[in-house]
Design a protein around this motif. Structure first.
Motif, PDB file in Angstrom:
ATOM      1  N   LEU A  17       0.833  -1.193   0.000  1.00 47.98           N
ATOM      2  CA  LEU A  17       0.000   0.000   0.000  1.00 47.98           C
ATOM      3  C   LEU A  17       0.872   1.248   0.000  1.00 47.98           C
ATOM      4  O   LEU A  17       1.123   1.843   1.050  1.00 47.98           O
ATOM      5  CB  LEU A  17      -0.926   0.001   1.218  1.00 47.98           C
ATOM      6  CG  LEU A  17      -1.821  -1.240   1.368  1.00 47.98           C
ATOM      7  CD1 LEU A  17      -2.597  -1.160   2.672  1.00 47.98           C
ATOM      8  CD2 LEU A  17      -2.761  -1.360   0.176  1.00 47.98           C
ATOM      9  N   PRO A  18       1.373   1.665  -1.159  1.00 49.79           N
ATOM     10  CA  PRO A  18       2.250   2.838  -1.217  1.00 49.79           C
ATOM     11  C   PRO A  18       1.493   4.111  -0.889  1.00 49.79           C
ATOM     12  O   PRO A  18       0.300   4.231  -1.157  1.00 49.79           O
ATOM     13  CB  PRO A  18       2.735   2.836  -2.668  1.00 49.79           C
ATOM     14  CG  PRO A  18       1.615   2.172  -3.419  1.00 49.79           C
ATOM     15  CD  PRO A  18       1.085   1.118  -2.489  1.00 49.79           C
ATOM     16  N   ARG A  19       2.191   5.086  -0.338  1.00 48.23           N
ATOM     17  CA  ARG A  19       1.581   6.366  -0.014  1.00 48.23           C
ATOM     18  C   ARG A  19       1.967   7.458  -1.020  1.00 48.23           C
ATOM     19  O   ARG A  19       1.225   8.379  -1.263  1.00 48.23           O
ATOM     20  CB  ARG A  19       2.007   6.829   1.376  1.00 48.23           C
ATOM     21  CG  ARG A  19       1.281   6.120   2.515  1.00 48.23           C
ATOM     22  CD  ARG A  19       1.708   6.716   3.845  1.00 48.23           C
ATOM     23  NE  ARG A  19       1.011   6.093   4.947  1.00 48.23           N
ATOM     24  CZ  ARG A  19      -0.182   6.487   5.410  1.00 48.23           C
ATOM     25  NH1 ARG A  19      -0.785   7.491   4.830  1.00 48.23           N
ATOM     26  NH2 ARG A  19      -0.749   5.871   6.423  1.00 48.23           N
ATOM     27  N   THR A  20       3.150   7.386  -1.557  1.00 53.16           N
ATOM     28  CA  THR A  20       3.702   8.500  -2.319  1.00 53.16           C
ATOM     29  C   THR A  20       2.954   8.763  -3.624  1.00 53.16           C
ATOM     30  O   THR A  20       2.299   9.781  -3.776  1.00 53.16           O
ATOM     31  CB  THR A  20       5.190   8.246  -2.619  1.00 53.16           C
ATOM     32  OG1 THR A  20       5.338   6.934  -3.167  1.00 53.16           O
ATOM     33  CG2 THR A  20       6.004   8.317  -1.337  1.00 53.16           C
ATOM     34  N   PRO A  50       9.136  -4.230   9.135  1.00 50.92           N
ATOM     35  CA  PRO A  50      10.084  -3.133   9.345  1.00 50.92           C
ATOM     36  C   PRO A  50      10.601  -2.566   8.029  1.00 50.92           C
ATOM     37  O   PRO A  50      10.920  -3.315   7.096  1.00 50.92           O
ATOM     38  CB  PRO A  50      11.226  -3.801  10.130  1.00 50.92           C
ATOM     39  CG  PRO A  50      10.616  -5.011  10.748  1.00 50.92           C
ATOM     40  CD  PRO A  50       9.570  -5.475   9.779  1.00 50.92           C
ATOM     41  N   CYS A  51      10.654  -1.231   7.945  1.00 42.22           N
ATOM     42  CA  CYS A  51      11.272  -0.523   6.812  1.00 42.22           C
ATOM     43  C   CYS A  51      10.589  -0.791   5.469  1.00 42.22           C
ATOM     44  O   CYS A  51      11.210  -0.638   4.424  1.00 42.22           O
ATOM     45  CB  CYS A  51      12.755  -0.871   6.709  1.00 42.22           C
ATOM     46  SG  CYS A  51      13.689  -0.585   8.218  1.00 42.22           S
ATOM     47  N   LYS A  52       9.312  -1.200   5.490  1.00 37.08           N
ATOM     48  CA  LYS A  52       8.598  -1.451   4.250  1.00 37.08           C
ATOM     49  C   LYS A  52       7.200  -0.845   4.342  1.00 37.08           C
ATOM     50  O   LYS A  52       6.666  -0.645   5.437  1.00 37.08           O
ATOM     51  CB  LYS A  52       8.488  -2.954   3.964  1.00 37.08           C
ATOM     52  CG  LYS A  52       9.804  -3.626   3.630  1.00 37.08           C
ATOM     53  CD  LYS A  52       9.585  -5.087   3.271  1.00 37.08           C
ATOM     54  CE  LYS A  52      10.897  -5.758   2.908  1.00 37.08           C
ATOM     55  NZ  LYS A  52      10.718  -7.192   2.536  1.00 37.08           N
ATOM     56  N   ALA A  53       6.641  -0.533   3.174  1.00 40.18           N
ATOM     57  CA  ALA A  53       5.262  -0.055   3.145  1.00 40.18           C
ATOM     58  C   ALA A  53       4.344  -1.159   3.659  1.00 40.18           C
ATOM     59  O   ALA A  53       4.630  -2.342   3.465  1.00 40.18           O
ATOM     60  CB  ALA A  53       4.877   0.330   1.721  1.00 40.18           C
ATOM     61  N   PRO A  54       3.251  -0.788   4.315  1.00 35.54           N
ATOM     62  CA  PRO A  54       2.308  -1.824   4.765  1.00 35.54           C
ATOM     63  C   PRO A  54       1.747  -2.579   3.569  1.00 35.54           C
ATOM     64  O   PRO A  54       1.755  -2.084   2.440  1.00 35.54           O
ATOM     65  CB  PRO A  54       1.221  -1.021   5.490  1.00 35.54           C
ATOM     66  CG  PRO A  54       1.327   0.359   4.940  1.00 35.54           C
ATOM     67  CD  PRO A  54       2.773   0.560   4.640  1.00 35.54           C
ATOM     68  N   ALA A  55       1.295  -3.779   3.815  1.00 32.56           N
ATOM     69  CA  ALA A  55       0.716  -4.610   2.762  1.00 32.56           C
ATOM     70  C   ALA A  55      -0.642  -5.110   3.226  1.00 32.56           C
ATOM     71  O   ALA A  55      -1.008  -4.962   4.402  1.00 32.56           O
ATOM     72  CB  ALA A  55       1.637  -5.783   2.431  1.00 32.56           C
ATOM     73  N   VAL A  56      -1.384  -5.685   2.295  1.00 29.30           N
ATOM     74  CA  VAL A  56      -2.690  -6.235   2.660  1.00 29.30           C
ATOM     75  C   VAL A  56      -2.962  -7.494   1.857  1.00 29.30           C
ATOM     76  O   VAL A  56      -2.579  -7.606   0.691  1.00 29.30           O
ATOM     77  CB  VAL A  56      -3.816  -5.206   2.418  1.00 29.30           C
ATOM     78  CG1 VAL A  56      -3.918  -4.851   0.939  1.00 29.30           C
ATOM     79  CG2 VAL A  56      -5.157  -5.721   2.937  1.00 29.30           C
ATOM     80  N   ILE A  57      -3.582  -8.447   2.514  1.00 26.88           N
ATOM     81  CA  ILE A  57      -4.110  -9.638   1.861  1.00 26.88           C
ATOM     82  C   ILE A  57      -5.627  -9.469   1.886  1.00 26.88           C
ATOM     83  O   ILE A  57      -6.228  -9.397   2.962  1.00 26.88           O
ATOM     84  CB  ILE A  57      -3.713 -10.914   2.623  1.00 26.88           C
ATOM     85  CG1 ILE A  57      -2.202 -10.991   2.777  1.00 26.88           C
ATOM     86  CG2 ILE A  57      -4.257 -12.148   1.930  1.00 26.88           C
ATOM     87  CD1 ILE A  57      -1.750 -11.823   3.948  1.00 26.88           C
ATOM     88  N   THR A  58      -6.229  -9.362   0.719  1.00 26.67           N
ATOM     89  CA  THR A  58      -7.672  -9.167   0.612  1.00 26.67           C
ATOM     90  C   THR A  58      -8.304 -10.393  -0.024  1.00 26.67           C
ATOM     91  O   THR A  58      -7.870 -10.818  -1.101  1.00 26.67           O
ATOM     92  CB  THR A  58      -8.003  -7.935  -0.249  1.00 26.67           C
ATOM     93  OG1 THR A  58      -7.412  -6.769   0.327  1.00 26.67           O
ATOM     94  CG2 THR A  58      -9.506  -7.725  -0.339  1.00 26.67           C
ATOM     95  N   VAL A  59      -9.294 -10.960   0.632  1.00 20.51           N
ATOM     96  CA  VAL A  59     -10.012 -12.114   0.088  1.00 20.51           C
ATOM     97  C   VAL A  59     -11.504 -11.799   0.131  1.00 20.51           C
ATOM     98  O   VAL A  59     -11.994 -11.205   1.086  1.00 20.51           O
ATOM     99  CB  VAL A  59      -9.703 -13.401   0.888  1.00 20.51           C
ATOM    100  CG1 VAL A  59      -8.331 -13.923   0.523  1.00 20.51           C
ATOM    101  CG2 VAL A  59      -9.768 -13.164   2.394  1.00 20.51           C
TER     102      VAL A  59
END
Length: 242
Positions: free
Chosen positions: A46-49, A130-139
């Motif tokens: 989930l990038p913000r930039t 750590p040090c990474k953009a958050p991610a998501v698993i969507t089902v």
């Protein structure tokens, strides 16, 4: 949790661990998801930039093809209430748990249009590293059967699959890291500590020109815009320590 359930979970995890490709991981995960009526799967960061480039952060796209295209062209990512929830909470949640009364018109549109593509309800499982953009698993699915007691198990298996996909993609897609020499690490460590090229030359008994040449090589190896950027990247890689 009974013995039969534990056995089934062990089988799913074993299939995921044995996979040699991302597709193999999904093949091991899908039958487990189907038990809950979950037919559509998306794994993404989930990038913000630059949110318009978010498709580049997708690790696996198992959404209906038409919905995936519509979601992207409609810029739904910028107004997706599930994305917003994942950014403020690390807990898994059902789509149906989000308060519709608090959604804007654009947020409601995202949720309502998803139902037109056999995605009436779903689950989001945020992943923080750590040090990474958050991610998501969507089902998601058109008729899911998921109790609250099932959610922790779903979370465990899904995150296990996420890590497997990430590891396999990294091994296949990421270029090999260029290693720094011992001299380059010493120079960069002193530079990160605030020393000038001339100071570093004196400390290491080499010329200022040699230091600057090493720093140029370091920036190229780490794909860094300047020495500060290079130092940060080297710290994150574990090449140097402050």
């Amino acid at each position: 949790m009974n013995v039969e359930t534990i056995s089934k979970l062990a089988t799913v995890l074993a299939h995921i661990d044995a996979a040699r490709t991302s597709a193999g991981v999904i093949e091991g995960l899908s039958p487990f998801l189907h038990l809950f009526g979950l037919r559509h799967l998306l794994i993404a960061r989930l990038p913000r930039t630059d949110e318009r480039l978010w498709p580049r952060s997708v690790l696996y796209d198992g959404w209906p093809e038409e919905w995936s295209a519509h979601y992207t062209t409609s810029d739904h990512f910028s107004h997706d209430p599930c994305v917003m929830q994942c950014r403020i909470s690390g807990k898994p949640f059902l789509w149906s748990e989000l308060s519709r009364s608090r959604m804007s018109a654009k947020e409601l549109r995202v949720m309502e249009e998803a139902t037109e593509f056999a995605m009436l309800d779903g689950v989001c499982i945020p992943v923080y590293e750590p040090c990474k953009a958050p991610a998501v698993i969507t089902v998601a699915g058109d008729r899911i059967a998921l109790g609250r007691n099932d959610l922790p198990v779903l979370e465990m298996v899904s995150i296990h699959a996420f890590r497997a996909v990430q590891q396999l993609r990294g091994a296949a897609d990421e270029p090999a890291q260029k290693k720094l020499t011992n001299r380059e690490r010493d120079i960069l460590a002193w530079t990160a500590a605030g020393k000038s090229a001339e100071d570093v030359g004196c400390i290491l008994s080499i010329s200022k020109l040699t230091v600057e040449r090493h720093l140029s090589n370091i920036r190229e190896k780490l794909d860094a815009t300047n020495s500060t950027h290079a130092a940060i990247k080297a710290i994150l890689r574990g090449d140097i320590h402050l």
